[in-house]
Every structure is written in C-alpha cells, then in structure tokens.
Design an enzyme around this catalytic site. Structure first.
Site, PDB file in Angstrom:
ATOM      1  N   ASP A  22      39.937  43.113  42.461  1.00  0.00           N
ATOM      2  CA  ASP A  22      40.774  43.591  43.789  1.00  0.00           C
ATOM      3  C   ASP A  22      40.798  45.163  43.301  1.00  0.00           C
ATOM      4  OD1 ASP A  22      42.366  44.253  46.035  1.00  0.00           O
ATOM      5  OD2 ASP A  22      44.458  43.505  44.122  1.00  0.00           O
ATOM      6  N   SER A  23      41.369  45.768  43.673  1.00  0.00           N
ATOM      7  CA  SER A  23      42.329  47.052  42.856  1.00  0.00           C
ATOM      8  C   SER A  23      43.271  47.212  41.547  1.00  0.00           C
ATOM      9  CB  SER A  23      42.608  48.071  44.497  1.00  0.00           C
ATOM     10  OG  SER A  23      43.722  47.305  44.890  1.00  0.00           O
ATOM     11  N   CYS A  27      40.101  41.243  48.360  1.00  0.00           N
ATOM     12  CA  CYS A  27      40.407  42.760  48.950  1.00  0.00           C
ATOM     13  C   CYS A  27      40.497  42.588  49.978  1.00  0.00           C
ATOM     14  CB  CYS A  27      40.518  43.541  47.503  1.00  0.00           C
ATOM     15  SG  CYS A  27      40.592  45.404  48.689  1.00  0.00           S
ATOM     16  N   GLU A  39      53.325  47.175  43.926  1.00  0.00           N
ATOM     17  CA  GLU A  39      53.115  47.443  42.978  1.00  0.00           C
ATOM     18  C   GLU A  39      53.807  48.060  41.809  1.00  0.00           C
ATOM     19  OE1 GLU A  39      49.324  46.902  41.077  1.00  0.00           O
ATOM     20  OE2 GLU A  39      48.095  46.641  43.281  1.00  0.00           O
ATOM     21  N   CYS A  83      46.085  42.444  54.013  1.00  0.00           N
ATOM     22  CA  CYS A  83      46.139  42.670  52.479  1.00  0.00           C
ATOM     23  C   CYS A  83      45.924  41.615  51.303  1.00  0.00           C
ATOM     24  CB  CYS A  83      46.946  43.667  52.511  1.00  0.00           C
ATOM     25  SG  CYS A  83      47.141  44.877  50.816  1.00  0.00           S
ATOM     26  N   HIS A 124      48.139  41.910  48.966  1.00  0.00           N
ATOM     27  CA  HIS A 124      49.390  42.916  47.826  1.00  0.00           C
ATOM     28  C   HIS A 124      50.672  41.970  49.256  1.00  0.00           C
ATOM     29  CE1 HIS A 124      47.165  45.275  46.172  1.00  0.00           C
ATOM     30  NE2 HIS A 124      48.345  45.584  45.260  1.00  0.00           N
TER      31      HIS A 124
HETATM   32  N1  DGL Z   1      45.002  43.996  47.792  1.00  0.00           N
HETATM   33  C1  DGL Z   1      44.061  44.914  48.663  1.00  0.00           C
HETATM   34  C2  DGL Z   1      43.780  45.277  50.357  1.00  0.00           C
HETATM   35  O1  DGL Z   1      43.739  43.829  50.679  1.00  0.00           O
HETATM   36  C3  DGL Z   1      44.063  46.902  48.420  1.00  0.00           C
HETATM   37  C4  DGL Z   1      45.277  47.338  48.069  1.00  0.00           C
HETATM   38  C5  DGL Z   1      45.008  48.453  47.772  1.00  0.00           C
HETATM   39  O2  DGL Z   1      44.720  49.046  46.900  1.00  0.00           O
HETATM   40  O3  DGL Z   1      45.045  50.048  48.531  1.00  0.00           O
HETATM   41  O4  DGL Z   1      43.551  45.934  50.643  1.00  0.00           O
END
Ligand code: DGL
Length: 262
Positions: free
Chosen positions: A6-7, A69, A148, A180, A182
């Site tokens: 993931d990011s 992600c 984050e 997402c 997150h």
């Molecule tokens: N958690 C990621 C997603 O599902 C990345 C979000 C990001 O880094 O902008 O898109």
C-alpha cells in the site's frame, strides 16, 4: 509467503484481515510512505510505484501479491497481472461483487481517493455485473492524511467526514463502499454519519475473503504460501512516529517497521 503493499499504513487493514483468516500464513508488508499519498498521483506514477513495490516483495519471497490499495488497484492491477507471472489480488473486484449482492435499491455510494474515483473502475465493474445500479462517487482527498496523522477521532475529522458524506446521503444510497484501505480506520465515525441502515462494504475485508476463496479452491497455492517459522515483516520507505503508533493500534500489538530504500 504473501506480499502485500500500500502507499502507507492503510493496507495494514488488509493484512490484519488476512492474518485473522490465516494466522499460519506468513506475509511481508510494504508501505510506500515516501510516496504517500497515492491518491493524488498520476496513473503513470502509480504504475511505476506498483511495479517497484511488486519487485521488492518478489525479491523477498512473495508468491502472491495483494494490492492493498484502491488507488494502485484501480490504475495498476491490469499492468501487474499482465507483466508478473504470479497471482495478483486487488481490492476492487471483491468489494464491487459484495455491493452488487447487497444493494436493494441499486444506489451505491463510493468514497475513495481522487485516483480511485477518477479511474471510473468501480463504476465500470459494477455496470458489468449489475447494470441497473447507479454508483455515486465522492473523492475524499483529506481523509488519508488525517488517518496517517492518527486523527481518527478528532472533531475536525468528523466535520470533514460529514461534509464528504452529505451528497451521498442526499442520493439515498443503501450501500457504501469504503473504497480506500485507510477508511476502515474511520468506520466508527463514518457509520453514524451515513446512517446505520446503509450497508458498509469494507474493501479490505472483502479482499481478504477473496484471497480465502482462491486458497480454498487451490490447495497447491496454499502450500506454496506456507513457510513455517518465517515471521511477518513490515517494511516502509519512510518512517515517522505517528505511523509507528498507528501501525501498533491497527494490529493491537507493537509492530516493528523496517525502513528500506526501494
Ligand atoms: N490506502 C490507499 C487506497 O486504498 C492509498 C491512499 C493514498 O495513499 O492516497 O487508495
């Protein structure tokens, strides 16, 4: 071994869901914090990062890649599937399938990053399986930085979530995809603001269940992923203290994050 990327820390919600299903399968996690957030990057950059992340996980023994992600899944999964000779699991298809099964009124909401929403991938996959559905999308670019930063229960975060969800409430959606990885970390504040009667689809949990269906159907893949006595490892391309404590709160235990240059 399973390779997950993931990011940043959001993909740990996928790792956590996989771990709950398969505590015996080791995985290696990579969070590309040096390039986070992915949601505001171009398609070309996301493809480049995704290939680099996949190479890193392969070099550490991954036999399957989970793109934990949505931003990377929506832009790069096709390219990874085409170029790498191993199974690639993305977070989008399983979430779309679940939403299509659950929605009664055919009005499905999607919240995600700009990259995910602008890709149109959720809408087109949903059209393929339930053409009667309408998808109402809302990009929420402020949410990943708030997560984050560990601002999971702050008044400011609640206000922003309410503002993002208002147009979806007005559309009377009955199902909301957390598009997402997150966002499950914000589900406690999302659920009361969208309304308790709306089905919430967590793309992280759905991806883990999809992996389970692959492993149930293919015992040789399961055997390939087993690596007795191998510990899970968590790599990041940048490290800051909020991330360290957020990782610990996701797993409910201290997590050792190793910084690497990828
Ligand atoms: N958690 C990621 C997603 O599902 C990345 C979000 C990001 O880094 O902008 O898109």
């Amino acid at each position: 071994m399973i390779g997950i990327f993931d990011s940043g820390v959001g993909g740990m919600t996928v790792a956590r869901a996989i771990e709950q299903l398969y505590p015996d399968l080791p995985y290696i996690y990579f969070g590309d914090l040096a390039h986070s957030p992915y949601g505001s990057k171009s398609r070309e950059m996301l493809i480049e990062y995704s290939c680099r992340n996949t190479d890193f996980l392969l070099a550490h023994g991954a036999k399957i890649i989970v793109i934990a992600c949505n931003s990377a899944s929506s832009t790069a999964s096709h390219c990874l599937t085409k170029n790498y000779p191993l199974p690639i699991v993305d977070v989008i298809t399983p979430a779309v399938n679940k939403a299509a099964r659950l929605s009664r009124n055919g009005r499905i909401g999607l919240i995600g990053t700009r990259a995910t929403v602008n890709s149109g991938v959720y809408a087109s996959r949903l059209q393929d399986i339930r053409p009667d559905c309408e998808i109402h999308s809302q990009a929420c670019p402020l949410l990943v930085p708030l997560v984050e930063e560990g601002w999971l229960d702050r008044r400011e975060t609640k206000m922003i979530v309410r503002k993002y969800l208002r147009p979806l409430r007005d559309k009377q959606i009955d199902t909301l995809i957390l598009g997402c990885t997150h966002y499950p970390l914000l589900s406690k504040i999302i659920i009361p603001r969208i309304g308790k009667r709306v089905h919430i689809i967590d793309s992280s949990v759905e991806a883990a269940l999809h992996l389970k269906s692959l492993l149930d159907a293919d015992s040789s893949l399961y055997a390939l992923l087993r690596a007795p006595a191998v510990e899970n490892r968590y790599f990041v391309s940048d490290l800051s203290s909020p991330v360290q404590s957020l990782a610990a709160s996701i797993f409910g235990r201290p997590v050792h994050l190793e910084k690497v240059d990828v």
